[in-house]
Design an enzyme around this catalytic site. Structure first.
Site, PDB file in Angstrom:
ATOM      1  N   SER A 123      25.849  -2.817 175.165  1.00 15.73           N
ATOM      2  CA  SER A 123      27.105  -2.756 174.420  1.00 15.73           C
ATOM      3  C   SER A 123      27.239  -4.022 173.585  1.00 15.73           C
ATOM      4  O   SER A 123      26.629  -5.053 173.910  1.00 15.73           O
ATOM      5  CB  SER A 123      28.275  -2.685 175.402  1.00 15.73           C
ATOM      6  OG  SER A 123      29.505  -2.929 174.747  1.00 15.73           O
TER       7      SER A 123
ATOM      8  N   TYR B  20      32.633  -4.821 183.538  1.00 16.27           N
ATOM      9  CA  TYR B  20      31.804  -3.982 182.663  1.00 16.27           C
ATOM     10  C   TYR B  20      30.996  -4.828 181.681  1.00 16.27           C
ATOM     11  O   TYR B  20      29.784  -4.668 181.538  1.00 16.27           O
ATOM     12  CB  TYR B  20      32.730  -3.026 181.912  1.00 16.27           C
ATOM     13  CG  TYR B  20      32.097  -2.260 180.768  1.00 16.27           C
ATOM     14  CD1 TYR B  20      31.435  -1.062 181.001  1.00 16.27           C
ATOM     15  CD2 TYR B  20      32.195  -2.719 179.444  1.00 16.27           C
ATOM     16  CE1 TYR B  20      30.865  -0.340 179.954  1.00 16.27           C
ATOM     17  CE2 TYR B  20      31.629  -2.009 178.400  1.00 16.27           C
ATOM     18  CZ  TYR B  20      30.971  -0.819 178.656  1.00 16.27           C
ATOM     19  OH  TYR B  20      30.403  -0.117 177.617  1.00 16.27           O
TER      20      TYR B  20
HETATM   21  P1  NAD Z   1      30.917   9.026 178.229  1.00 18.66           P
HETATM   22  O1  NAD Z   1      32.103   9.023 179.109  1.00 18.66           O
HETATM   23  O2  NAD Z   1      30.698  10.235 177.394  1.00 18.66           O
HETATM   24  O3  NAD Z   1      29.588   8.793 179.072  1.00 18.66           O
HETATM   25  C1  NAD Z   1      29.509   8.040 180.248  1.00 18.66           C
HETATM   26  C2  NAD Z   1      28.960   8.961 181.328  1.00 18.66           C
HETATM   27  O4  NAD Z   1      28.657   8.215 182.491  1.00 18.66           O
HETATM   28  C3  NAD Z   1      29.929  10.039 181.777  1.00 18.66           C
HETATM   29  O5  NAD Z   1      29.738  11.222 181.058  1.00 18.66           O
HETATM   30  C4  NAD Z   1      29.650  10.206 183.267  1.00 18.66           C
HETATM   31  O6  NAD Z   1      29.102  11.466 183.596  1.00 18.66           O
HETATM   32  C5  NAD Z   1      28.630   9.117 183.561  1.00 18.66           C
HETATM   33  N1  NAD Z   1      28.994   8.448 184.798  1.00 18.66           N
HETATM   34  C6  NAD Z   1      30.028   7.605 185.011  1.00 18.66           C
HETATM   35  N2  NAD Z   1      30.061   7.254 186.304  1.00 18.66           N
HETATM   36  C7  NAD Z   1      29.017   7.875 186.906  1.00 18.66           C
HETATM   37  C8  NAD Z   1      28.544   7.907 188.249  1.00 18.66           C
HETATM   38  N3  NAD Z   1      29.141   7.221 189.235  1.00 18.66           N
HETATM   39  N4  NAD Z   1      27.452   8.675 188.523  1.00 18.66           N
HETATM   40  C9  NAD Z   1      26.868   9.406 187.545  1.00 18.66           C
HETATM   41  N5  NAD Z   1      27.271   9.388 186.259  1.00 18.66           N
HETATM   42  C10 NAD Z   1      28.339   8.637 185.958  1.00 18.66           C
HETATM   43  O7  NAD Z   1      31.045   7.724 177.332  1.00 18.66           O
HETATM   44  P2  NAD Z   1      30.055   6.996 176.302  1.00 18.66           P
HETATM   45  O8  NAD Z   1      30.921   6.063 175.574  1.00 18.66           O
HETATM   46  O9  NAD Z   1      29.225   7.954 175.552  1.00 18.66           O
HETATM   47  O10 NAD Z   1      29.146   6.112 177.265  1.00 18.66           O
HETATM   48  C11 NAD Z   1      27.740   6.107 177.205  1.00 18.66           C
HETATM   49  C12 NAD Z   1      27.245   4.687 177.231  1.00 18.66           C
HETATM   50  O11 NAD Z   1      27.634   4.018 176.042  1.00 18.66           O
HETATM   51  C13 NAD Z   1      27.759   3.835 178.389  1.00 18.66           C
HETATM   52  O12 NAD Z   1      26.706   3.055 178.903  1.00 18.66           O
HETATM   53  C14 NAD Z   1      28.766   2.929 177.720  1.00 18.66           C
HETATM   54  O13 NAD Z   1      28.910   1.695 178.396  1.00 18.66           O
HETATM   55  C15 NAD Z   1      28.103   2.733 176.384  1.00 18.66           C
HETATM   56  N6  NAD Z   1      28.963   2.205 175.340  1.00 18.66           N
HETATM   57  C16 NAD Z   1      30.014   2.918 174.903  1.00 18.66           C
HETATM   58  C17 NAD Z   1      30.827   2.386 173.927  1.00 18.66           C
HETATM   59  C18 NAD Z   1      32.022   3.144 173.396  1.00 18.66           C
HETATM   60  O14 NAD Z   1      32.815   2.558 172.653  1.00 18.66           O
HETATM   61  N7  NAD Z   1      32.189   4.422 173.737  1.00 18.66           N
HETATM   62  C19 NAD Z   1      30.545   1.119 173.393  1.00 18.66           C
HETATM   63  C20 NAD Z   1      29.460   0.413 173.868  1.00 18.66           C
HETATM   64  C21 NAD Z   1      28.672   0.973 174.855  1.00 18.66           C
END
Ligand code: NAD
Ligand code: MG
Length: 285
Positions: A178, A191
């Site tokens: 991130s 986080y």
């Molecule tokens: P998202 O909610 O669509 O995806 C995260 C997924 O993690 C969920 O769908 C869930 O099924 C899974 N998850 C959470 N806890 C879990 C557990 N205990 N066991 C199994 N699965 C679990 O959201 P996203 O934003 O697409 O996130 C994907 C990645 O992108 C993450 O690593 C997040 O940190 C990163 N990210 C997101 C952003 C943002 O602004 N959305 C920014 C930087 C990084």
């Protein structure tokens, strides 16, 4: 040029882990736009958090590039079914693997089931994550700190350790870090700390696996419109999400996925050990 939604967004709040089906506007995961070109033909990928958000966009892109895809997710069965449908419409197979990544045995089972079903694993995308907003240090329970590390970084170590013995030269591991790894948001302290750890882990593991010709990279997104956001941030933050970036809006998952395709494909054969930003114009170190 295609235009994407800009803030303000409708005020909305969900409980963890969030539902993509319930979001307004719906995140764009490339369902109606991503065009494949056979860049991952007959590869096999496991994507954690592949039910929704960035993981779904990566899953759709990988399938349209010719890969079979296993998807690990917590318990969002409806979102996972939607992703599976898109993968199958692309003419590829999808394996759905619900369960809690905080459990060591579940991590090991994910690799076994992927290899048993598809006969191999070429690409591991460690993308699942947990976060929660806390305004004060005292608000972070010890269990919360440990849980965040278990899901975000310890599971990543376990999945890599279990997957690597099955990976042939040319295989690729892609971790989702991130912009918080570089510029920590103080209200996301546990986080953001794990996201720094992921960037560091990526650099170390890439050096460890270089001799086996397995590449390891991480992607560092800025604000992306996904269920993670609406299920862990206050309504007021959600309404203005992404507005502070130079591009003035959050990214959509489809705008992140092409980087994962590149890092998974043989085109990136000399790219390893790095963190690549997709931040809407915000510089990273
Ligand atoms: P998202 O909610 O669509 O995806 C995260 C997924 O993690 C969920 O769908 C869930 O099924 C899974 N998850 C959470 N806890 C879990 C557990 N205990 N066991 C199994 N699965 C679990 O959201 P996203 O934003 O697409 O996130 C994907 C990645 O992108 C993450 O690593 C997040 O940190 C990163 N990210 C997101 C952003 C943002 O602004 N959305 C920014 C930087 C990084
Ligand atoms: Mg989800």
């Amino acid at each position: 040029m295609k235009t994407y939604p800009r803030p303000p967004f409708p005020a909305q709040e969900q409980t963890v882990p969030g539902s993509q089906r319930s979001m307004q506007p719906s995140p764009d995961c490339g369902e109606h736009s991503y065009k494949g070109a056979g860049r991952l033909k007959d590869k096999v990928a496991l994507i954690t958090g592949g039910d929704s958000g960035i993981g779904r966009a990566v899953a759709i892109a990988f399938a349209r590039e010719g890969a079979d895809v296993a998807i690990a997710y917590l318990d969002e069965h409806a979102d996972a079914q939607d992703t599976a449908q898109w993968i199958e419409q692309a003419g590829r197979q999808c394996l759905l693997l619900p369960g809690d990544l905080a459990q060591r045995q579940h991590c090991l089972d994910l690799i076994t089931k992927t290899v048993d079903t598809f006969g191999r694993i070429d690409v591991l995308v460690n993308n699942a994550a947990y976060q929660m907003t806390h305004d004060e240090l005292e608000d972070i329970a010890d269990e919360e700190w440990v849980k965040t590390f278990d899901i975000n970084i310890t599971a990543m170590f376990r999945l890599c350790q279990a997957a690597v013995p099955h990976m042939l030269p040319g295989s690729s591991i892609i971790n989702t870090s991130s912009i918080n790894s570089d510029a920590p948001n103080p209200t996301l302290l546990p986080y953001a700390t794990t996201k720094g750890a992921i960037a560091n882990f990526t650099g170390g593991l890439a050096q460890l696996l270089g001799r086996r010709e397995i590449r390891v990279n991480c992607v560092a997104p800025g604000p992306i419109w996904t269920p993670l956001i609406v299920s862990t941030m206050p309504k007021s933050t959600v309404s203005h999400f992404g507005g502070q970036t130079p591009l003035g809006r959050p990214g959509q998952p489809v705008e992140v996925a092409p980087l994962y395709v590149l890092l998974a494909s043989d085109e990136s054969s000399y790219m390893s050990g790095c963190r690549y930003g997709v931040t809407g114009g915000k510089p990273m170190l």
